[in-house]
Design an enzyme around this catalytic site. Structure first.
Site, mmCIF file in Angstrom:
data_model
loop_
_atom_site.group_PDB
_atom_site.id
_atom_site.type_symbol
_atom_site.label_atom_id
_atom_site.label_comp_id
_atom_site.label_asym_id
_atom_site.label_seq_id
_atom_site.Cartn_x
_atom_site.Cartn_y
_atom_site.Cartn_z
ATOM 1 N N GLY A 30 0.701 -1.288 0.094
ATOM 2 C CA GLY A 30 -0.040 0.074 0.072
ATOM 3 C C GLY A 30 0.742 1.262 -0.011
ATOM 4 O O GLY A 30 1.839 1.192 0.614
ATOM 5 N N GLU A 122 5.973 -5.191 5.723
ATOM 6 C CA GLU A 122 6.367 -6.501 6.206
ATOM 7 C C GLU A 122 6.649 -7.362 4.797
ATOM 8 O O GLU A 122 7.127 -8.204 4.597
ATOM 9 C CB GLU A 122 5.621 -7.166 7.256
ATOM 10 C CG GLU A 122 4.043 -7.086 6.965
ATOM 11 C CD GLU A 122 3.233 -8.145 7.714
ATOM 12 O OE1 GLU A 122 3.634 -8.967 8.452
ATOM 13 O OE2 GLU A 122 1.923 -7.884 7.756
ATOM 14 N N THR A 144 4.604 2.089 5.953
ATOM 15 C CA THR A 144 3.301 1.600 6.089
ATOM 16 C C THR A 144 2.628 2.660 6.856
ATOM 17 O O THR A 144 3.136 3.021 8.194
ATOM 18 C CB THR A 144 3.138 0.224 6.533
ATOM 19 O OG1 THR A 144 1.854 -0.104 6.960
ATOM 20 C CG2 THR A 144 3.960 0.098 7.847
ATOM 21 N N ASP A 146 0.377 1.820 8.861
ATOM 22 C CA ASP A 146 -0.034 0.936 9.910
ATOM 23 C C ASP A 146 0.897 1.030 11.117
ATOM 24 O O ASP A 146 0.272 0.598 12.124
ATOM 25 C CB ASP A 146 -0.188 -0.660 9.492
ATOM 26 C CG ASP A 146 -1.549 -0.542 8.606
ATOM 27 O OD1 ASP A 146 -2.111 0.258 8.231
ATOM 28 O OD2 ASP A 146 -1.698 -1.825 8.039
ATOM 29 N N MET A 188 -8.017 2.771 8.734
ATOM 30 C CA MET A 188 -7.450 1.631 8.223
ATOM 31 C C MET A 188 -6.418 0.862 9.375
ATOM 32 O O MET A 188 -6.355 1.778 10.467
ATOM 33 C CB MET A 188 -6.272 1.979 7.211
ATOM 34 C CG MET A 188 -7.004 1.906 5.866
ATOM 35 S SD MET A 188 -6.033 2.054 4.350
ATOM 36 C CE MET A 188 -6.944 1.807 3.054
ATOM 37 N N ARG A 190 -4.993 -3.054 9.326
ATOM 38 C CA ARG A 190 -5.541 -4.645 9.178
ATOM 39 C C ARG A 190 -5.375 -5.371 10.506
ATOM 40 O O ARG A 190 -6.174 -5.777 10.908
ATOM 41 C CB ARG A 190 -4.535 -4.951 7.972
ATOM 42 C CG ARG A 190 -5.134 -6.229 7.611
ATOM 43 C CD ARG A 190 -4.404 -6.690 6.176
ATOM 44 N NE ARG A 190 -3.073 -6.407 6.302
ATOM 45 C CZ ARG A 190 -2.373 -5.747 4.999
ATOM 46 N NH1 ARG A 190 -3.014 -5.829 3.803
ATOM 47 N NH2 ARG A 190 -1.213 -5.630 5.078
ATOM 48 N N GLU A 241 -10.198 -0.907 10.848
ATOM 49 C CA GLU A 241 -11.003 -1.598 10.051
ATOM 50 C C GLU A 241 -10.777 -3.216 10.463
ATOM 51 O O GLU A 241 -11.738 -3.927 10.120
ATOM 52 C CB GLU A 241 -10.440 -1.511 8.659
ATOM 53 C CG GLU A 241 -8.949 -1.903 8.539
ATOM 54 C CD GLU A 241 -8.380 -1.810 7.017
ATOM 55 O OE1 GLU A 241 -9.216 -1.526 6.147
ATOM 56 O OE2 GLU A 241 -7.232 -2.016 6.903
ATOM 57 N N ARG A 286 -24.243 7.011 12.823
ATOM 58 C CA ARG A 286 -23.743 7.087 11.576
ATOM 59 C C ARG A 286 -22.407 6.661 11.243
ATOM 60 O O ARG A 286 -21.317 6.743 12.308
ATOM 61 C CB ARG A 286 -23.690 8.646 11.110
ATOM 62 C CG ARG A 286 -25.144 9.254 10.893
ATOM 63 C CD ARG A 286 -25.758 8.775 9.618
ATOM 64 N NE ARG A 286 -26.932 9.491 9.386
ATOM 65 C CZ ARG A 286 -28.150 9.470 10.012
ATOM 66 N NH1 ARG A 286 -28.248 8.720 10.637
ATOM 67 N NH2 ARG A 286 -29.334 10.353 9.634
ATOM 68 N N ARG A 295 -4.021 7.141 3.275
ATOM 69 C CA ARG A 295 -2.933 7.038 2.482
ATOM 70 C C ARG A 295 -2.510 8.028 1.554
ATOM 71 O O ARG A 295 -1.378 8.113 1.071
ATOM 72 C CB ARG A 295 -3.104 5.655 1.645
ATOM 73 C CG ARG A 295 -3.253 4.348 2.622
ATOM 74 C CD ARG A 295 -2.530 3.266 2.313
ATOM 75 N NE ARG A 295 -2.693 2.709 0.712
ATOM 76 C CZ ARG A 295 -3.154 1.793 0.458
ATOM 77 N NH1 ARG A 295 -3.451 0.920 1.315
ATOM 78 N NH2 ARG A 295 -3.384 1.463 -0.908
HETATM 79 O O1 F6P Z 1 -0.835 -0.753 3.362
HETATM 80 C C1 F6P Z 1 -1.710 -1.187 4.794
HETATM 81 C C2 F6P Z 1 -2.978 -0.881 4.595
HETATM 82 O O2 F6P Z 1 -3.118 0.367 4.574
HETATM 83 C C3 F6P Z 1 -3.859 -1.540 5.448
HETATM 84 O O3 F6P Z 1 -4.182 -0.712 6.583
HETATM 85 C C4 F6P Z 1 -5.151 -2.018 4.806
HETATM 86 O O4 F6P Z 1 -5.782 -2.944 5.277
HETATM 87 C C5 F6P Z 1 -4.687 -2.174 3.329
HETATM 88 O O5 F6P Z 1 -3.531 -1.457 3.213
HETATM 89 C C6 F6P Z 1 -5.517 -2.049 2.226
HETATM 90 O O6 F6P Z 1 -4.835 -2.056 1.099
HETATM 91 P P1 F6P Z 1 -5.712 -1.838 -0.454
HETATM 92 O O7 F6P Z 1 -4.952 -0.563 -0.761
HETATM 93 O O8 F6P Z 1 -5.262 -3.119 -1.170
HETATM 94 O O9 F6P Z 1 -6.940 -1.667 -0.214
#
Ligand code: F6P
Length: 360
Positions: A30, A122, A144, A146, A188, A190, A241, A286, A295
């Site tokens: 990402g 990673e 990242t 994250d 975000m 994961r 998420e 909501r 991002r």
């Molecule tokens: O790069 C990590 C991340 O931002 C995660 O937090 C998220 O689950 C994932 O990328 C989403 O990626 P994509 O761009 O494939 O939707």
């Protein structure tokens, strides 16, 4: 536009190099704010050291099907403030393809590359580490939003992402308060609750939900109801998420298929939560998914400085011939660590989460 001429070097040469060398750079996984700044710093340092840099497009995909762009500083000079990655990115995993790792190594050699700088999390750095066994000379740069890579206090892109979230939360707060609603903000993260925790604390969330802990929807509703009984009609919930619902769903996914690194496509926890809170408490709720907004956009000053320092340090490691290592931030110092250690997940700071949970 001016391109540095590609020069070919002795692939059998061993470090330390005394002559010019040719270094590939790729960005995988990402994207996040600050990647272009790393590449800019790599190229700047390389030109100081008499090395040339070749951009590899779309991460590891650009080494499976060669797709290169020679880079000069002139091309990247003005990119420190620009988000995304001009080299493009993908979640391609060479180890998922028959003969993939060998093909990457062959193409790397055929391109006359001496070393690689891999900018990634990673997954991307995990591939670089595994390819070291096949002879790849790679240095990693931790990237990242994250913030879940071990061995570095912070990954670049994280601070910018948190600030986007906080800006959005501040806006969601005023409308939520005006309407006396329960607002669920999905961010975000994961497998890691770093963004949710930082954004939750900075945004004044009353409830923070992270992937590291299962949560009970009944407990969330009870907190909301208790606030209402105390005359607090607005409640702000920040949920990663990847937050896991106890007993019921585990993580909430938005698609069945996994990516090449085995990750599900997450999304929907905020919506599920909002629906359940409304159903159980009969209070208006909501949900807002911030998702990829975190991002995108320009890196903030912290990330611009960090990505510049990391890019320079990565190039220095390459010229010192120190491979299978990742540059990292420790305190205020840039250090380097074993790539194999760095690709392990960084545990969420539970003390920090506890601090965030004081404000319900
Ligand atoms: O790069 C990590 C991340 O931002 C995660 O937090 C998220 O689950 C994932 O990328 C989403 O990626 P994509 O761009 O494939 O939707």
């Amino acid at each position: 536009m001016f391109f540095s001429p590609l020069r070919l070097f002795d692939l059998n040469a061993q470090p330390p190099w005394h002559g010019p060398m040719k270094v590939g750079v790729l960005t995988g996984g990402g994207d996040c704010a600050g990647i272009n700044g790393v590449v800019r710093a790599v190229v700047r340092r390389a030109e100081d050291r008499g090395a040339v840099v070749v951009g590899i497009r779309r991460g590891w995909a650009g080494l499976l099907e060669p797709d290169y762009v020679p880079l000069s500083y002139d091309q990247v000079a003005d990119l420190v403030s620009v988000g995304g990655t001009f080299l493009l990115t993908s979640r391609t995993n060479p180890f998922k393809k028959k003969g993939g790792p060998e093909l990457v190594m062959k193409n790397f050699k055929d391109a006359g590359l001496d070393a690689l700088i891999a900018i990634g999390g990673e997954d991307t750095l995990g591939v670089a580490h595994k390819l070291a066994d096949l002879g790849l000379r790679a240095v990693g740069v931790p990237k990242t939003i994250d913030n879940d890579l071990s061995e570095t206090d912070v990954t670049f892109g994280f601070d910018s992402a948190v600030n986007v979230a906080v800006d959005a939360i501040d806006r969601i707060r005023t409308t939520g308060m005006s309407h006396e609603r329960i607002m669920v903000v999905e961010v975000m993260g994961r497998d890691a609750g770093w963004i949710a925790t930082h954004a939750g604390i900075a945004g004044g969330a009353h409830i923070i939900l992270v992937p590291e802990e299962e949560f009970d929807i009944g407990d969330v509703c009870e907190t909301v109801a208790a606030r209402r009984r105390a005359g607090k009609n607005f409640t702000l919930i920040v949920a990663a998420e990847g937050a896991r619902v106890k007993l019921k769903h585990g993580q909430v996914t938005s698609a069945q298929e996994l990516d090449e690194f085995g990750h599900p496509k997450l999304g929907g926890i905020g919506h599920l939560l909002a629906g359940e809170i409304e159903r159980i408490t009969h209070l208006e709720c909501r949900d807002v998914v911030l998702g990829h907004t975190l991002r995108g956009g320009s890196p903030l000053a912290f990330d611009r400085v960090l990505c510049t320092r990391l890019g320079v340090a990565a190039m220095d490691l390459v010229t010192e011939g120190r491979f299978d290592r990742m540059v990292a931030l420790r305190g205020n110092a840039i250090v380097d660590v074993k790539m194999g250690d760095a690709i392990k997940p960084k545990a969420l700071d539970r003390d920090l989460l506890s601090v965030g949970r004081l404000f319900h």
